[in-house]
Design a protein around this motif. Sequence first.
Motif, PDB file in Angstrom:
ATOM      1  N   ASP A   1      -0.837   9.935   4.240  1.00 39.95           N
ATOM      2  CA  ASP A   1      -1.003   9.775   5.686  1.00 39.95           C
ATOM      3  C   ASP A   1       0.326   9.566   6.406  1.00 39.95           C
ATOM      4  N   CYS A   2       1.406   9.364   5.647  1.00 39.52           N
ATOM      5  CA  CYS A   2       2.729   9.214   6.256  1.00 39.52           C
ATOM      6  C   CYS A   2       3.474  10.540   6.334  1.00 39.52           C
ATOM      7  N   LEU A   3       2.819  11.641   5.931  1.00 40.41           N
ATOM      8  CA  LEU A   3       3.497  12.923   5.880  1.00 40.41           C
ATOM      9  C   LEU A   3       3.947  13.379   7.258  1.00 40.41           C
ATOM     10  N   MET A   4       3.185  13.075   8.283  1.00 43.15           N
ATOM     11  CA  MET A   4       3.519  13.489   9.649  1.00 43.15           C
ATOM     12  C   MET A   4       4.461  12.508  10.345  1.00 43.15           C
TER      13      MET A   4
ATOM     14  N   HIS B   1       3.845   2.916   5.387  1.00 44.91           N
ATOM     15  CA  HIS B   1       3.193   2.597   4.119  1.00 44.91           C
ATOM     16  C   HIS B   1       1.847   3.306   4.066  1.00 44.91           C
ATOM     17  N   ASP B   2       1.690   4.195   3.077  1.00 43.81           N
ATOM     18  CA  ASP B   2       0.466   4.987   2.951  1.00 43.81           C
ATOM     19  C   ASP B   2      -0.653   4.151   2.343  1.00 43.81           C
TER      20      ASP B   2
ATOM     21  N   PHE C   1      -2.686   4.306   7.319  1.00 42.68           N
ATOM     22  CA  PHE C   1      -1.279   3.982   7.096  1.00 42.68           C
ATOM     23  C   PHE C   1      -0.942   2.764   7.936  1.00 42.68           C
ATOM     24  N   SER C   2       0.172   2.164   7.606  1.00 42.32           N
ATOM     25  CA  SER C   2       0.665   1.019   8.373  1.00 42.32           C
ATOM     26  C   SER C   2       2.172   1.177   8.560  1.00 42.32           C
ATOM     27  N   CYS C   3       2.666   0.682   9.682  1.00 41.85           N
ATOM     28  CA  CYS C   3       4.078   0.800  10.028  1.00 41.85           C
ATOM     29  C   CYS C   3       4.744  -0.572   9.977  1.00 41.85           C
ATOM     30  N   GLN C   4       5.844  -0.651   9.257  1.00 41.79           N
ATOM     31  CA  GLN C   4       6.668  -1.858   9.220  1.00 41.79           C
ATOM     32  C   GLN C   4       7.825  -1.651  10.192  1.00 41.79           C
ATOM     33  N   CYS C   5       7.740  -2.310  11.333  1.00 40.34           N
ATOM     34  CA  CYS C   5       8.667  -2.046  12.441  1.00 40.34           C
ATOM     35  C   CYS C   5      10.035  -2.669  12.186  1.00 40.34           C
ATOM     36  N   GLN C   6      11.047  -2.033  12.788  1.00 38.65           N
ATOM     37  CA  GLN C   6      12.381  -2.600  12.822  1.00 38.65           C
ATOM     38  C   GLN C   6      12.402  -3.767  13.817  1.00 38.65           C
TER      39      GLN C   6
END
Length: 372
Positions: A152-155, A165-166, A171-176
């Motif tokens: 799911d992180c391919l795009m 993180h797939d 998916f989930s996003c670990q933000c800066q």
Amino acid sequence: GDDCSERCNLAHGCCDQDGKCRCDPGWEGEYCEECVRMPGCLHGTCHQPWQCICHTGWAGKFCDKDIHICEHQSPCQNGAQCIYDRDGEYSCLCSEGFHGKDCEMKTGPCEKAGSPCKNGGQCQDDNGFASNFTCRCLAGFVGDLCENDVDDCLMRPCANGATCHDGINRFSCQCQLGFEGRFCTININDCASQPCKNGAKCYDRINDYDCLCPDHFTGKNCEISVPEPTWAPPYHPMNHDNDGGVKSTTSEMPGVTQPEPVRTVVTGRRVANHSEKEPGGGLLKISVKEVVTQRDSGLSEAQLVTVLVFGVLTAVLVLITVLLMLRNWQRGRQRSNWCQSPSQAARKLQDQECQVGMLNTVLIEPRKTTEL
């Protein structure tokens, strides 16, 4: 009203002011003489509200099961034998190679492969009649056997340098630092806590902020006060003689004097010094404003005129050079066209003139060499 009280079943209802029979819950009909059956009752009746008493040949809680189902219309398929159990239930004795409630399913590729689909996939083989099986995968999985988890992180859904993180169909996003949100697209307002002091204006940055300080304040948060400009007291070194008088430190030797007293101006931006003679010294006094103005001024009028004259001369020389080059180029082009004229009548004369011109060139070249 009298007709309603005579005909209405008052045990199941009552007469209203309009002379109509109003039924109690569970009863219906014009005079409340019929009970209400259980919802869903198909082939039954009732004696009391919410009952379902089955008619002959029907069974089940809702009287929806045929007792003679095996005799009327056998539900068993593929040559299976129907056996009636009780209460409208039946079972099918399947032939070899078939299975299911009504023997509708054949022992096909799915059963022979032993549930080959993975990750919750459903095996399909047209109830066993297909030559091969296929797997119907759950969302988030692909492959012949649903063995591959979709990336799911391919795009690259996460923005602003976030780490993706797939997961399984997610998916989930670990933000800066400095960003938030599902896709890390929201810049955190670092000015929300009002870090700037003393009326300064805050400008939000990425995981940072800047403060535009008002006058007389500085620092990251404009918390440092800049002092007002002050004058240092003048320094006048004096010597005292024996009579208690004051004597100047100026040397009595001719041509040698002590350094002049220095007055210092302290401001928030620069420190400026200048000398000042004592009254009657005969020197011109220079103010701090004049010194700063002279230091900060640009070119003088004479310098500007000099720069302008040199610029005009340079432009004129460039223009003359370009015109000379264009003139020589045009002459060479005309001579080439004239020597290469397609007229046969004038070609001989042109060839002779061209040869003469070439001969003159040959004769002139040695002369130039000799002169050199």
